[in-house]
Write a protein that holds these residues in place. Structure first.
Motif, short mmCIF file in Angstrom:
data_model
loop_
_atom_site.label_atom_id
_atom_site.label_comp_id
_atom_site.label_asym_id
_atom_site.label_seq_id
_atom_site.Cartn_x
_atom_site.Cartn_y
_atom_site.Cartn_z
N GLY A 65 0.73 -1.09 -0.20
CA GLY A 65 0.28 0.21 0.06
C GLY A 65 0.97 1.17 -0.16
O GLY A 65 0.28 2.33 -0.36
N GLU A 66 2.21 0.75 0.23
CA GLU A 66 3.25 2.35 0.54
C GLU A 66 2.56 3.11 1.36
O GLU A 66 2.28 4.34 0.67
CB GLU A 66 3.41 2.98 -1.02
CG GLU A 66 3.78 1.33 -1.46
CD GLU A 66 4.63 2.27 -2.85
OE1 GLU A 66 5.50 1.97 -3.64
OE2 GLU A 66 3.43 2.62 -3.45
N ILE A 67 1.93 2.85 2.44
CA ILE A 67 1.01 4.03 3.53
C ILE A 67 2.50 4.09 4.24
O ILE A 67 2.94 2.89 4.75
CB ILE A 67 0.23 3.43 4.17
CG1 ILE A 67 -1.25 2.99 2.72
CG2 ILE A 67 -0.83 4.25 5.05
CD1 ILE A 67 -2.92 2.24 2.87
N LYS A 68 2.72 5.38 4.96
CA LYS A 68 3.26 6.09 5.85
C LYS A 68 3.03 5.71 7.04
O LYS A 68 3.98 5.46 7.81
CB LYS A 68 3.64 7.01 5.61
CG LYS A 68 4.02 7.28 4.34
CD LYS A 68 4.62 9.25 4.02
CE LYS A 68 4.81 9.37 3.37
NZ LYS A 68 5.35 11.34 2.74
N ASN A 69 1.51 5.45 7.52
CA ASN A 69 1.61 5.34 8.84
C ASN A 69 1.37 4.26 8.92
O ASN A 69 0.41 3.71 9.62
CB ASN A 69 0.59 6.28 10.44
CG ASN A 69 -0.94 5.83 9.05
OD1 ASN A 69 -0.95 5.68 7.80
ND2 ASN A 69 -1.82 5.96 9.33
N TYR A 70 2.02 3.08 8.58
CA TYR A 70 1.18 1.72 8.47
C TYR A 70 1.13 0.73 9.63
O TYR A 70 0.51 0.05 9.91
CB TYR A 70 2.12 0.75 7.78
CG TYR A 70 3.54 0.97 7.64
CD1 TYR A 70 3.81 0.00 8.46
CD2 TYR A 70 4.43 1.66 7.69
CE1 TYR A 70 5.37 0.30 9.24
CE2 TYR A 70 6.07 1.48 7.83
CZ TYR A 70 5.86 0.65 8.74
OH TYR A 70 7.70 0.59 9.04
#
Length: 307
Positions: free
Chosen positions: A156-161
């Motif tokens: 997802g390339e989500i920063k706050n994973y």
């Protein structure tokens, strides 16, 4: 469902890609609802098309849609990374002139709420093959926090994973994609062009269907087959897929595969499989962008095998 109009992404660009193929076999690795397949069959009247899909609903639909083309069409069920190997063994490599793969979920799958692909779905499934053992429910409700973090970060390339994985762990079990997206909405990245849950759903879907593994296995099978004249067209929808295709095509185009630090060539300088036909990825034209939102992220790269 038979009456649902379905215009595939980059339809003109796909037709143009294979326009010069006058005979032989074209493989559509991701038949879906037959959009690209029907256009190729119409534009290339002397070719045979072998189409692959793992979704029985899509196969039932496209079997009817492509029936007018008669024996020019052969449909195979299964994951394309596996089925392609059977096809490459069964047919003469000289006869295979084109391979198309439209990677990702189809718009009609997204529209079917019971399939669980949409963030508004009352289901939590996301399987392209309904008989596959792993579903989105398994991923969300059974994976460890560390595994969830990896998926959200890598796919997802989500920063706050880390935060999202923690919220999932604290609130599960989840029973629908709608419930999941609503619970996580306050912590999801907000963008102007896409829904906040888009990257979350993308990450889960990639894991459920092993989409990146499928793409890598497909490219590996095509490389191993060494098709002498095939034109390979891959449509991707996000940076992870596009990066794999770009890097693979670049490697295929290299004649020398010696390490960059080598003082001189010792590999034989004869490893080139062909040439890249698209220096930059082909994207949708303005009129398509206005009528098909899915085309905004579509990128087509093409490689010409020359062995």
């Amino acid at each position: 469902m038979e009456n649902i109009p379905h215009i595939p992404v980059l339809y003109r660009e796909v037709v143009n890609t294979f326009d010069d193929i006058k005979e032989g076999i074209i493989i559509d690795c991701t038949m879906g609802y037959g959009g690209h397949s029907s256009l190729i069959l119409e534009n290339n009247p002397n070719i045979k098309l072998v189409a692959i899909d793992q979704d029985q609903t899509a196969i039932d639909f496209s079997s009817k849609r492509l029936k007018p083309f008669g024996e020019r069409v052969e449909i195979r069920k299964g994951r394309f990374s596996n089925v392609i190997k059977d096809i490459l063994r069964e047919y003469n490599p000289q006869d295979i002139k084109g391979v198309l793969a439209d990677i990702g979920v189809s718009s009609l799958q997204l529209d079917q709420k019971d399939r669980g692909f949409s963030y508004e779905s009352e289901n939590l499934d996301m399987r392209m093959d309904k008989d596959a053992p792993l579903s989105a429910s398994n991923v969300i409700n059974e994976y460890s926090q560390n595994d969830l973090e990896i998926i959200l970060r890598e796919y997802g390339e989500i920063k706050n994973y880390k935060k999202l994985a923690s919220v999932i762990m604290q609130n599960r079990p989840f029973h629908s994609a709608k419930e999941l997206s609503q619970k996580l909405n306050p912590f999801l990245p907000k963008g102007k062009k896409i829904h906040p849950a888009t990257l979350l759903m993308q990450a889960i879907r990639i894991e459920v269907n092993d989409e990146l593994g499928e793409l890598k296995n497909l490219l590996g099978a095509l490389e191993e087959a060494k098709l002498p004249h095939a034109k390979i067209g891959i449509i991707s929808f996000h940076s992870l897929e596009d990066r794999i295709v770009k890097q693979t095509f670049a490697r295929w185009a290299k004649s020398c595969i010696c390490p960059s630090e080598a003082m001189r060539c010792t590999c034989g300088n004869n490893h080139q499989l062909g040439k890249i036909l698209t220096k930059k990825p082909v994207t949708a034209q303005d009129d398509e962008l206005k009528t098909n939102a899915r085309s905004r992220s579509a990128k087509l790269r093409v490689f010409q095998m020359e062995l």
